[in-house]
Design a protein around this motif. Structure first.
Motif, short mmCIF file in Angstrom:
data_model
loop_
_atom_site.label_atom_id
_atom_site.label_comp_id
_atom_site.label_asym_id
_atom_site.label_seq_id
_atom_site.Cartn_x
_atom_site.Cartn_y
_atom_site.Cartn_z
N UNK B 46 0.63 -1.08 -0.24
CA UNK B 46 0.23 0.52 0.42
C UNK B 46 1.15 1.72 0.19
N UNK B 47 1.51 1.20 1.00
CA UNK B 47 2.30 2.38 0.63
C UNK B 47 3.47 3.07 0.11
N UNK B 50 0.94 3.59 -2.53
CA UNK B 50 0.10 5.95 -2.68
C UNK B 50 1.89 6.38 -2.95
N UNK B 51 2.81 6.23 -2.45
CA UNK B 51 4.32 7.34 -2.75
C UNK B 51 4.08 7.81 -4.21
#
Lengths: 91, 198
Positions: B46-47, B50-51
């Protein structure tokens, strides 16, 4: 002018800031809902297809029965021709 | 699902081992049978996704929307996923790229690349000799003269630390084409930065 723009970020995105947007329960909930909708859609489509086929079969069955019951086609035509000549029938 | 193991690709990967990739593929297979198992992959990536999206959008709320749309599409099409010797994340990056492109097509806005100051420094450190010192504004000014595809190649290679097999998979090009595009981009950047020296 270029089609894109390049910017500099001075502050890094923290993990906690990203985690605020994480929502697996929402994702799986939407997935379940979508699966149910898809299943219902399929059932509806199959049901409609069966109904349409049954309707067609019934129509053809009725049509063939009516054709069998009709009198000789030659007679029917001559009767209609007579009627169009504005003949006055005495009762 | 097809398994095409390529040891060379996996050895070149700096972050993920062959064992990790195999475990990840097993997790994908479990998620196909039970969508709740997808959470392992969701939490892991996810991170990063997202980034990656944020770099191209520079808006937190829109990024959050596109990220959830990316994972939604991944979960919906998980049965179609074919293992090609690259980590599962490459498939997510590919979906994310398509979603970002769709966003720009719909909004007709100018494409944004929003990079972290540290990322610029790393890019220059890795590719330009130590005696040269450049300020970020100058680097950006020179990078604006590059093509969008060059920036994307640099981003995936140096900011996302992707190997050439992954870059090829994400951009849907051959591995040799991915190598050529990346090296050409870095060469172009070097030449642009050297212009000030002349």
């Amino acid at each position: 002018m270029t089609r894109f723009d390049i910017r500099v970020r001075r502050n890094k995105f923290t993990q906690s800031k990203i985690d605020r947007h994480k929502n697996f329960q929402n994702l799986i909930g939407n997935y379940d809902l979508s699966s149910k909708k898809r299943t219902k859609g399929w059932i509806l489509a199959v049901g409609l297809l069966i109904w349409a086929i049954a309707l067609l079969l019934a129509y053809f069955a009725l049509d063939s029965k009516q054709k069998k019951k009709l009198p000789d086609s030659q007679e029917a035509v001559s009767y209609n021709l007579k009627a169009t000549k504005n003949t006055v029938y005495k009762l | 699902m097809n398994i095409i193991m390529n040891n060379k690709i996996i050895e070149n990967d700096r972050n993920i081992t062959q064992e990790d990739i195999q475990k990840e593929f097993e997790a994908v297979q479990r998620a196909v049978k039970d969508p709740a198992e997808f959470q392992v992959l969701y939490d892991r990536y996810f991170a990063a996704i997202f980034n990656y999206i944020f770099r191209k959008i520079d808006d937190e709320e829109i990024t959050a929307d596109i990220t959830s749309q990316t994972f939604w599409k991944a979960l919906k099409n998980l049965k179609k996923y074919k293992f090609r010797g690259v980590p599962f994340s490459a498939w997510l990056y590919r979906i994310a790229s398509n979603e970002v492109n769709r966003h720009y097509q719909q909004t007709k806005k100018r494409v944004i690349f929003s990079f972290d100051a540290q990322e610029f420094e790393n890019l220059i450190e890795q590719n330009v000799e130590e005696e040269h010192e450049f300020d970020i504004d100058f680097i950006i000014k020179q990078m604006r003269q590059m093509s969008e595809s060059d920036i994307v190649a640099l981003e995936l290679r140096y900011f996302e630390s992707k190997n050439f097999a992954e870059i090829a998979f994400i951009l849907d090009i051959t591995e040799s084409n991915a190598k050529m595009r990346t090296y050409r981009a870095i060469d172009k950047l070097r030449k642009l930065l050297e212009r000030r020296e002349a």
